[in-house]
Every structure is written in structure tokens, then in C-alpha cells.
Design an enzyme around this catalytic site. Structure first.
Site, PDB file in Angstrom:
ATOM      1  N   THR A 123       0.853  -1.190   0.000  1.00  0.00           N
ATOM      2  CA  THR A 123       0.000   0.000   0.000  1.00  0.00           C
ATOM      3  C   THR A 123       0.889   1.240   0.000  1.00  0.00           C
ATOM      4  OG1 THR A 123      -1.639  -1.218   1.236  1.00  0.00           O
ATOM      5  CG2 THR A 123      -1.849   1.175   1.242  1.00  0.00           C
ATOM      6  N   LYS A 206      -7.235   1.475  -3.223  1.00  0.00           N
ATOM      7  CA  LYS A 206      -6.826   0.773  -2.011  1.00  0.00           C
ATOM      8  C   LYS A 206      -7.141   1.603  -0.756  1.00  0.00           C
ATOM      9  CE  LYS A 206      -4.782  -1.718   0.989  1.00  0.00           C
ATOM     10  NZ  LYS A 206      -4.965  -3.083   1.376  1.00  0.00           N
ATOM     11  N   PHE A 251     -19.146  -5.517   8.634  1.00  0.00           N
ATOM     12  CA  PHE A 251     -18.432  -4.382   9.222  1.00  0.00           C
ATOM     13  C   PHE A 251     -19.360  -3.415   9.944  1.00  0.00           C
ATOM     14  CE2 PHE A 251     -13.888  -4.467   8.322  1.00  0.00           C
ATOM     15  CZ  PHE A 251     -13.843  -5.685   7.668  1.00  0.00           C
ATOM     16  N   ALA A 254     -20.010  -3.040  16.415  1.00  0.00           N
ATOM     17  CA  ALA A 254     -19.405  -2.066  17.331  1.00  0.00           C
ATOM     18  C   ALA A 254     -18.486  -2.822  18.280  1.00  0.00           C
ATOM     19  CB  ALA A 254     -20.496  -1.346  18.104  1.00  0.00           C
ATOM     20  N   GLY A 255     -17.480  -2.142  18.798  1.00  0.00           N
ATOM     21  CA  GLY A 255     -16.544  -2.809  19.701  1.00  0.00           C
ATOM     22  C   GLY A 255     -15.543  -1.833  20.283  1.00  0.00           C
ATOM     23  N   GLY A 259      -7.974  -2.140  14.936  1.00  0.00           N
ATOM     24  CA  GLY A 259      -6.513  -2.153  15.056  1.00  0.00           C
ATOM     25  C   GLY A 259      -5.951  -2.833  13.830  1.00  0.00           C
ATOM     26  N   CYS A 262      -3.378  -2.362   8.956  1.00  0.00           N
ATOM     27  CA  CYS A 262      -3.866  -1.581   7.811  1.00  0.00           C
ATOM     28  C   CYS A 262      -4.718  -0.368   8.171  1.00  0.00           C
ATOM     29  CB  CYS A 262      -4.636  -2.496   6.874  1.00  0.00           C
ATOM     30  SG  CYS A 262      -3.562  -3.700   6.090  1.00  0.00           S
ATOM     31  N   LYS A 265      -3.041   2.627   9.972  1.00  0.00           N
ATOM     32  CA  LYS A 265      -1.995   3.221   9.124  1.00  0.00           C
ATOM     33  C   LYS A 265      -2.609   3.899   7.894  1.00  0.00           C
ATOM     34  CE  LYS A 265       0.444   0.114   6.735  1.00  0.00           C
ATOM     35  NZ  LYS A 265       0.573   0.264   5.285  1.00  0.00           N
TER      36      LYS A 265
HETATM   37  C1  UDX Z   1      -8.189  -5.010   6.611  1.00  0.00           C
HETATM   38  C2  UDX Z   1      -9.124  -5.084   5.378  1.00  0.00           C
HETATM   39  O1  UDX Z   1     -10.279  -5.857   5.702  1.00  0.00           O
HETATM   40  C3  UDX Z   1      -8.398  -5.682   4.187  1.00  0.00           C
HETATM   41  O2  UDX Z   1      -9.244  -5.636   3.048  1.00  0.00           O
HETATM   42  C4  UDX Z   1      -7.127  -4.881   3.917  1.00  0.00           C
HETATM   43  O3  UDX Z   1      -6.388  -5.425   2.861  1.00  0.00           O
HETATM   44  C5  UDX Z   1      -6.264  -4.835   5.164  1.00  0.00           C
HETATM   45  O4  UDX Z   1      -7.018  -4.313   6.256  1.00  0.00           O
HETATM   46  P1  UDX Z   1      -7.396  -6.691   8.513  1.00  0.00           P
HETATM   47  O5  UDX Z   1      -6.642  -5.552   9.084  1.00  0.00           O
HETATM   48  O6  UDX Z   1      -6.716  -8.000   8.403  1.00  0.00           O
HETATM   49  O7  UDX Z   1      -7.878  -6.331   7.023  1.00  0.00           O
HETATM   50  O8  UDX Z   1      -8.689  -6.943   9.410  1.00  0.00           O
HETATM   51  P2  UDX Z   1     -10.251  -6.672   9.367  1.00  0.00           P
HETATM   52  O9  UDX Z   1     -10.928  -7.967   9.506  1.00  0.00           O
HETATM   53  O10 UDX Z   1     -10.673  -5.802   8.284  1.00  0.00           O
HETATM   54  O11 UDX Z   1     -10.440  -5.928  10.760  1.00  0.00           O
HETATM   55  C6  UDX Z   1      -9.773  -4.694  11.048  1.00  0.00           C
HETATM   56  C7  UDX Z   1     -10.144  -4.194  12.431  1.00  0.00           C
HETATM   57  O12 UDX Z   1     -11.500  -3.767  12.455  1.00  0.00           O
HETATM   58  C8  UDX Z   1     -10.025  -5.237  13.533  1.00  0.00           C
HETATM   59  O13 UDX Z   1      -9.450  -4.628  14.676  1.00  0.00           O
HETATM   60  C9  UDX Z   1     -11.438  -5.655  13.799  1.00  0.00           C
HETATM   61  O14 UDX Z   1     -11.651  -6.130  15.088  1.00  0.00           O
HETATM   62  C10 UDX Z   1     -12.181  -4.361  13.541  1.00  0.00           C
HETATM   63  N1  UDX Z   1     -13.599  -4.553  13.154  1.00  0.00           N
HETATM   64  C11 UDX Z   1     -13.916  -5.171  11.985  1.00  0.00           C
HETATM   65  C12 UDX Z   1     -14.595  -4.075  13.981  1.00  0.00           C
HETATM   66  O15 UDX Z   1     -14.342  -3.494  15.055  1.00  0.00           O
HETATM   67  N2  UDX Z   1     -15.915  -4.232  13.584  1.00  0.00           N
HETATM   68  C13 UDX Z   1     -16.253  -4.841  12.431  1.00  0.00           C
HETATM   69  O16 UDX Z   1     -17.457  -4.934  12.146  1.00  0.00           O
HETATM   70  C14 UDX Z   1     -15.218  -5.332  11.599  1.00  0.00           C
END
Ligand code: UDX
Length: 438
Positions: A123, A206, A251, A254-255, A259, A262, A265
Site C-alpha cells: 500500500t 486501495k 463491518f 461495534a466494539g 486495530g 492496515c 496506518k
Molecule cells: C483489513 C481489510 O479488511 C483488508 O481488506 C485490507 O487489505 C487490510 O485491512 P485486517 O486488518 O486484516 O484487514 O482486518 P479486518 O478484519 O478488516 O479488521 C480490522 C479491524 O477492524 C479489527 O481490529 C477488527 O476487530 C475491527 N472490526 C472489523 C470491527 O471493530 N468491527 C467490524 O465490524 C469489523
């Protein structure tokens, strides 16, 4: 003869790409500067935990299609395409550190002995591919033609192999017909939808995609906090929203905030890019601000109830930034552990995968005013604890029966950052239970 592909960097992006290209029949060489890592992969061990990765790595290696080396010259010399998948970590000002990209570009320029396509998977800020192409041209040793294309990666950790082999779409950004044709050919065996655009648009797709998802999460967290104040339940609200196809059902959880390597950053990098171009990206700025506040909201809520954590046994269930990975980069657990240890908490932490990683942030034993002990099962963490925090949605944590909290803990008090339990069941079991937005 099958096409020769080289991949620079064997992290999540590079290694998974390399393995998947080999799986599609290409002759792939993965390059990394880390000798230990290369040796480990040669022995058949994946340096990262990803479902299915090690198996595919071994089978393709055994079939002679997948090789690992620290010798970049050998790998790049006669490659048809070189994919760059090295890291672009965040600098203190929020911009992306492109030094690894520059280093690989230089090595490519000095090694290639035939025409080839360099494909940037990492990225990178919009416009970087132009610079990489110029940079390579400046340092070329042989009289060959090198073009640069953008091919951003959308895999999520924990499902990396699946996300690559069955991606929703492949984005390719090129400035010439020949580069476009070669990439189309490389991806043909995947049989996936391909969106072919100009290089800068590909780079932007991206960031725009990742930041949109991050925004979605921050929006839900913001609404969740408001739900708490006005007596609505975010789980029901999300369910009600999800039936609208324009919103979608994913997505919306809530939580304790997002983190990982990706979202944190990429939100900051886009904010930086906008600022650098004299534009204020207010939506993404708000997304980052909401997330920063969200990560420790649960801690402060608990602190109000406890007054102090000094000398208390605190059970921490989950350390990874999400379930299914051992990664702790930007994990909300880190912010919370720091606050707890500052206050003298005696933390007993459980995580099915991330303990090794956590030990590099928080070595076992006394830290700050408190201490941390890692345990192998959640029950050990809960036994005699005064309070429990849930930071990751591990199935192992979700499987804990509400009654277990009551039976094992000194005080059955649970702060759940992932809304894993039914509130009624926790109440019935005699657990004082707090979650997000309910
Ligand atoms: C993400 C993107 O999904 C991916 O397409 C990109 O290439 C890289 O970044 P990743 O960081 O592996 O992937 O995790 P992801 O499953 O997207 O979750 C990211 C963060 O969001 C996590 O901390 C997760 O707990 C949080 N999250 C996700 C939520 O709090 N609520 C949600 O509904 C979904």
C-alpha cells in the site's frame, strides 16, 4: 516454459501472493533480506500464521514451483514480473515510510537483465508508482525496459489465502497496454473479476476502500456510544440497518475500535496525503478521532466503577487485534494493558495465538506498577479475578459459559469489548456485565 515471477518481501502480502501464484502454476521465487526467515520457509515453516498457508507453501515447494532466497540478484535477473510486497510502515507524522520500497526498487534496477514488469502490491501513497518507475530507470544497469504497475492487495489477516484465491476483485493500474496485458494474463488462471484502471486510480482505490471500511466501524462505534446514552441496543440497530443493501450486513460490529496493520496506518496516510495536497479530509479525520477514543472507553468506564486497579487481579481475555490471527499491531489490548499496568493491576492474560507476540510488548513479570502473567486457558485467568476484560472475539472466549464467570471470579464483573454475550444470560448467571452500545 511457465512465466517466472519474483516476489520481494515475505510478510502477509508478499508471501501469500507468492504462494498463490505458485499454486496457479507459476515458477515463483520469494525474496527476503531476513536469512532466518528464508531458512525457516525452506524448512517448510511459515513465518506467519495463516490458515492453509503452510500447507500450500509446502506442496508448491515440493512441486518445485516455489523457492525462497536472500539473493535478490538471482531472483530478479530473468523474472518476467517482480511483485513488491514489502512493508510501508507509518512514520511519526502519519506518512508512509517508503524506504523498503526504494531499497527493493534499487536492487531491481541493478539486477534485471531482461524486460520486466514491476508490480507494486504494497500500500503506497498515490503517485508512488510514478516515482518507483523513474527511480528504477535512473538506476538501471542493463539496457532493458522496465514498467511499473499498481496491484493493491485487499486480503484480511486470518483469511489471507482465501481472500487471495477468491478475491472479490483484482485491481490493476497500468500506464501502458503491454503492462495491462501482462497483468491480465498473470491473473487469468484466478478467474476473478478484474478492474483495470490508471495507476493513480488503482493506488487510490486501495486507500478509499480501506478507509471506507474503517469509517463504517467508527460510525457504528459512535452510534453505539449514543445508544448507551439513550437506551437503544446497537446489536438490534445494526441488524435493522443491515437489511438495506446499500448499507450491507458486514463491518457493522461495534466494539473497542479497529486495530491491525492496515486501518490505523491507511487512515492516517490518507489524511496526510490530503493535508499535503492542501485539503482537509474531514470524514477520515473523524474516523481516526472516534477510534482513538473508542479503544480505551471500556477501561475508563471500568475505572469509574473500580476507583483503582492497584493490586487487583485482572483477567484479560484476548490480546490480538482481532480473532484468527496472532498479530498485535495497533491492537486495542495494548492501550488497555498500558493503562492497567500503570495503575498497578495484576494482569492474567489469555490468548490462543498472540501470547508470543504480546511478550515482546509486555514481557512476563513485573511491568510499571503492576505485573503480567500469561496463562494457557481462560479459566486460569478468571480464577479469583476481581474483573475481566474481553478484547478479542475468540471463539474460545465466546464459548465460556456465563456461569463460569460467576463460579471462578472473586467478583463476577465483566467488561466485554466485543459484545460476545447475551446480556440476559449474563444477568441470569449473576454476572455484572458491561458491553458496547447496549
Ligand atoms: C483489513 C481489510 O479488511 C483488508 O481488506 C485490507 O487489505 C487490510 O485491512 P485486517 O486488518 O486484516 O484487514 O482486518 P479486518 O478484519 O478488516 O479488521 C480490522 C479491524 O477492524 C479489527 O481490529 C477488527 O476487530 C475491527 N472490526 C472489523 C470491527 O471493530 N468491527 C467490524 O465490524 C469489523
Amino acid at each position: 516454459m511457465s512465466m517466472k515471477i519474483a516476489v520481494a518481501g515475505t510478510g502477509y502480502v508478499g508471501l501469500v501472493a507468492g504462494v498463490c501464484f505458485a499454486e496457479k502454476g507459476y515458477d515463483v521465487t520469494c525474496v527476503d533480506v531476513d536469512e532466518k526467515k528464508v531458512e525457516m520457509m525452506r524448512q517448510g515453516h511459515s513465518p506467519i500464521y495463516e490458515e492453509g498457508l503452510e500447507e500450500l507453501m509446502c506442496s508448491n515447494n515440493a512441486a518445485g514451483r516455489l523457492h525462497f532466497t536472500t539473493n535478490h540478484q538471482d531472483a530478479y535477473r530473468d523474472a518476467d514480473a517482480i511483485f513488491i510486497g514489502v512493508g510501508t510502515p507509518e512514520l511519526p507524522d502519519g506518512s508512509a515510510n517508503l524506504s523498503y520500497i526504494a531499497q527493493v526498487s534499487r536492487q531491481i534496477a541493478e539486477s534485471v537483465e531482461k524486460d520486466c514488469l514491476v508490480v507494486v502490491k504494497s500500500t503506497v501513497p498515490v503517485g508512488t508508482n510514478d516515482k518507483v518507475e523513474q527511480f528504477i530507470k535512473d538506476f538501471l544497469v542493463h539496457d532493458v525496459k522496465v514498467e511499473v504497475a499498481s496491484n493493491p492487495e485487499f486480503l484480511a489477516q486470518g483469511t489471507a489465502v482465501h481472500d487471495t484465491l477468491y478475491a472479490a476483485r483484482i485491481i490493476i493500474g497500468t500506464q501502458s497496454r503491454s503492462a495491462e496485458e501482462l497483468l491480465l494474463k498473470i491473473y487469468e488462471p484466478f478467474g476473478l473479476p478484474i478492474v483495470s484502471v490508471k495507476r493513480r486510480s488503482a493506488e487510490m482505490i486501495k486507500y478509499a476502500s480501506n478507509d471506507f471500511l474503517a469509517l463504517k466501524i467508527s460510525y457504528m462505534n459512535d452510534i453505539a456510544n449514543l445508544c448507551e446514552l439513550v437506551g437503544a441496543d446497537i446489536t438490534d440497530v445494526a441488524k435493522g440497518m443491515s437489511y438495506d443493501e446499500r448499507i450491507g450486513s458486514r463491518f457493522l460490529n461495534a466494539g473497542i475500535g479497529f486495530g491491525g496493520s492496515c486501518f490505523p496506518k491507511d487512515t492516517k496516510a490518507l489524511e496526510y496525503l490530503a493535508r499535503h495536497n492542501g485539503y482537509q479530509l474531514k470524514t477520515v479525520e473523524a474516523c481516526v478521532a472516534v477510534n482513538n477514543r473508542q479503544k480505551t472507553r471500556l477501561f475508563y468506564k471500568a475505572q469509574e466503577r473500580m476507583i483503582t486497579f492497584n493490586g487487583l487481579k485482572v483477567a484479560v481475555l484476548g490480546l490480538a487485534f482481532k480473532a484468527g490471527t496472532d498479530d498485535m499491531r495497533e491492537a486495542p489490548a495494548i492501550d488497555n494493558l498500558e493503562l492497567l499496568l500503570d495503575q498497578g493491576a495484576l494482569v492474567y492474560a489469555y490468548d490462543p495465538k498472540a501470547v508470543m507476540r504480546s511478550q515482546s510488548h509486555f514481557p512476563e513479570g513485573a511491568i510499571k506498577q503492576g505485573s503480567i502473567t500469561y496463562v494457557n486457558d481462560p479459566q486460569e485467568a478468571l480464577r479469583g479475578a476481581h474483573i475481566a476484560f474481553i478484547f478479542t472475539e475468540w471463539p474460545e472466549v465466546k464459548a465460556i459459559n456465563p456461569v463460569t464467570y460467576k463460579e471462578l471470579m472473586h467478583t463476577a464483573l465483566v467488561y466485554d469489548g466485543r459484545n460476545l454475550y447475551n446480556q440476559g444470560k449474563m444477568l441470569e448467571a449473576g454476572v455484572e456485565y458491561y458491553s458496547i452500545g447496549r
